[in-house]
Design a protein around this motif. Structure first.
Motif, PDB file in Angstrom:
ATOM      1  N   UNK A 305       0.837  -1.203   0.000  1.00  0.00           N
ATOM      2  CA  UNK A 305       0.000   0.000   0.000  1.00  0.00           C
ATOM      3  C   UNK A 305       0.874   1.256   0.000  1.00  0.00           C
ATOM      4  N   UNK A 306       1.912   1.236  -0.830  1.00  0.00           N
ATOM      5  CA  UNK A 306       2.882   2.330  -0.884  1.00  0.00           C
ATOM      6  C   UNK A 306       2.551   3.279  -2.022  1.00  0.00           C
ATOM      7  N   UNK A 307       3.174   4.448  -1.995  1.00  0.00           N
ATOM      8  CA  UNK A 307       3.062   5.417  -3.087  1.00  0.00           C
ATOM      9  C   UNK A 307       4.410   5.680  -3.746  1.00  0.00           C
ATOM     10  N   UNK A 308       5.501   5.349  -3.039  1.00  0.00           N
ATOM     11  CA  UNK A 308       6.838   5.553  -3.585  1.00  0.00           C
ATOM     12  C   UNK A 308       7.721   4.367  -3.217  1.00  0.00           C
ATOM     13  N   UNK A 309       8.663   4.074  -4.109  1.00  0.00           N
ATOM     14  CA  UNK A 309       9.640   3.011  -3.859  1.00  0.00           C
ATOM     15  C   UNK A 309      10.965   3.440  -4.490  1.00  0.00           C
ATOM     16  N   UNK A 310      12.040   2.859  -3.989  1.00  0.00           N
ATOM     17  CA  UNK A 310      13.370   3.236  -4.465  1.00  0.00           C
ATOM     18  C   UNK A 310      14.261   2.009  -4.493  1.00  0.00           C
ATOM     19  N   UNK A 311      15.065   1.915  -5.559  1.00  0.00           N
ATOM     20  CA  UNK A 311      16.049   0.841  -5.714  1.00  0.00           C
ATOM     21  C   UNK A 311      17.406   1.499  -5.913  1.00  0.00           C
ATOM     22  N   UNK A 312      18.386   1.103  -5.104  1.00  0.00           N
ATOM     23  CA  UNK A 312      19.720   1.695  -5.198  1.00  0.00           C
ATOM     24  C   UNK A 312      20.776   0.594  -5.132  1.00  0.00           C
ATOM     25  N   UNK A 313      21.931   0.892  -5.749  1.00  0.00           N
ATOM     26  CA  UNK A 313      23.068  -0.032  -5.766  1.00  0.00           C
ATOM     27  C   UNK A 313      24.281   0.684  -5.177  1.00  0.00           C
ATOM     28  N   UNK A 314      25.091  -0.096  -4.459  1.00  0.00           N
ATOM     29  CA  UNK A 314      26.297   0.470  -3.845  1.00  0.00           C
ATOM     30  C   UNK A 314      27.352  -0.623  -3.721  1.00  0.00           C
ATOM     31  N   UNK A 315      28.560  -0.298  -4.135  1.00  0.00           N
ATOM     32  CA  UNK A 315      29.686  -1.223  -4.008  1.00  0.00           C
ATOM     33  C   UNK A 315      30.492  -0.809  -2.778  1.00  0.00           C
ATOM     34  N   UNK A 316      30.509  -1.681  -1.764  1.00  0.00           N
ATOM     35  CA  UNK A 316      31.198  -1.364  -0.506  1.00  0.00           C
ATOM     36  C   UNK A 316      31.973  -2.594  -0.037  1.00  0.00           C
ATOM     37  N   UNK A 317      33.243  -2.381   0.339  1.00  0.00           N
ATOM     38  CA  UNK A 317      34.080  -3.419   0.950  1.00  0.00           C
ATOM     39  C   UNK A 317      34.096  -4.700   0.124  1.00  0.00           C
ATOM     40  N   UNK A 318      34.260  -4.547  -1.187  1.00  0.00           N
ATOM     41  CA  UNK A 318      34.357  -5.718  -2.044  1.00  0.00           C
ATOM     42  C   UNK A 318      33.050  -6.456  -2.243  1.00  0.00           C
ATOM     43  N   UNK A 319      31.934  -5.832  -1.918  1.00  0.00           N
ATOM     44  CA  UNK A 319      30.628  -6.454  -2.097  1.00  0.00           C
ATOM     45  C   UNK A 319      29.655  -5.498  -2.732  1.00  0.00           C
TER      46      UNK A 319
END
Length: 395
Positions: A305-319
């Motif tokens: 029952x959301x109105x907004x969503x977000x997908x993000x990517x991040x490369x940290x500590x070899x992962x």
């Protein structure tokens, strides 16, 4: 006999035909007939079993089953007649037969099958109960029954009506989601077809022309024919390299295509999705994260029952860290098959899944998987030492 079978066949737009379209068994609705066991239990609370009760049950129960079945088999426009008929059948038997209350309740609930709106159904329900109370009062029913039976009927009818509307909305939402995914897959196939046509059309035409020219020159100028064949071979090898690069690019677009599909899916549910471009990663990691993203987007569309969503990517500590967040209702306490599958995919990549879901503050999924170490680059000293061996190997 054939006419009777045709009379009991499901009509287009009936409840049974809708169940069949959803891939379910039409016999699933017959489980509701188990509640009719009260017809045979009610005499225990009344005057007991008698030949009068047995005769009326023998005569009326088949009529009740036929009316209930017909309300499921006819279209929505005709269903009210059978629901009302079953309710009136129970009201007419009220002064003579204790099991009539069960018939009346079934009739009231069957009326909900024809109405998608709550107000008309509630008005019909109240009118039927008012008539039932009047007849039962004249028949000498105790006041407790005059209060309990209408309350029970209205409660069961409302619960059934709300659940049916919710199931229909879920089914419609699933169909719209499947349609969005089908359109996304069709667009992707069309894109791949255009790319392959642009890539191979000119190249194959050039190879064909050179081979035709070499065939014509074979008897007159063998050396020129040999050169044309060699050039055709070079063009073919170049085309093969381009096809391999294109296939690699197609495989690498799994996650990008899933992001685009997720945006279409969520926008069809009035949820705005923001996302960034995914970084480079191995194919097996990308495919696993694409499946995680698909399941998460489906959960947001159906349950958040959301109105907004977000997908993000991040490369940290070899992962690599994939974060999927929404501003929905939150409060995820138990993991269903979807979350369990996401956790297993992360574990298969030697990663882990974290879930933060406070009630009223949305849900945040965080998937962290290790990235393989980059291939080592040869040191300059090693190149210097390798140089003499290279020089000796040259003629």
């Amino acid at each position: 006999m054939n006419r009777f079978i045709a009379w009991l066949s499901p009509q287009p737009g009936s409840r049974v035909s809708e169940i069949q379209q959803q891939g379910k068994s039409p016999w699933a609705e017959s489980v509701h007939l188990l509640w009719s066991a009260w017809v045979f239990i009610t005499p225990l609370f009344d005057h007991g079993y008698s030949w009068h009760w047995a005769l009326l049950t023998l005569l009326t129960y088949p009529v009740f089953v036929l009316l209930f079945a017909k309300s499921m088999l006819v279209s929505r426009s005709a269903s009210p007649r059978y629901g009302m008929g079953l309710a009136m059948f129970g009201i007419a038997l009220t002064p003579f037969y204790s099991g009539s209350v069960s018939y009346f309740i079934y009739g009231c609930v069957s009326c909900s099958l024809s109405s998608r709106r709550l107000a008309p159904f509630l008005l019909r329900l109240l009118c039927l109960n008012a008539l039932f109370v009047l007849i039962a009062w004249q028949a000498g029913y105790p006041w407790q029954a005059l209060v309990a039976f209408p309350f029970m009927t209205v409660t069961i009818g409302l619960v059934t009506h709300v659940e049916r509307i919710a199931h229909e909305k879920d089914a419609a939402l699933k169909l719209s989601h499947d349609e969005v995914r089908r359109l996304a897959a069709t667009a992707e196939r069309e894109r791949i077809g255009r790319d392959l046509h642009d890539l191979l059309g000119h190249t194959l035409s050039l190879i064909t022309l050179k081979l035709e020219l070499s065939r014509k020159l074979f008897d007159r100028d063998t050396e020129a024919a040999r050169r044309e064949v060699a050039e055709a071979e070079k063009v073919a090898r170049h085309a093969l390299a381009e096809v391999r690069c294109a296939v690699t690019g197609i495989r690498a677009t799994d996650l990008a295509a899933e992001l685009a599909s997720a945006r279409l899916l969520l926008e069809s549910s009035a949820v705005h999705l923001d996302y960034g471009q995914p970084p480079c990663m191995p194919v097996e990691i990308e495919r696993a994260l694409a499946l995680v993203l698909r399941e998460a987007a489906t959960n947001i569309a159906r349950h958040a029952a959301a109105t907004q969503a977000q997908v993000s990517f991040e490369v940290i500590d070899g992962g690599l860290c994939l974060t999927i967040a929404d501003n929905g209702c939150g409060g995820v306490e138990e993991e269903g098959n979807g979350l369990t599958g996401m956790r297993e995919r992360a574990r298969a990549l030697e990663g882990h899944l974290q879930i933060h879901s406070r009630r009223g503050h949305g849900t945040r999924l965080r998937v962290v998987v290790p990235l393989p170490a980059p291939a080592p680059v040869p040191a300059p000293a090693a190149l210097v030492q390798a140089a003499p061996w290279t020089a000796q190997a040259q003629p």
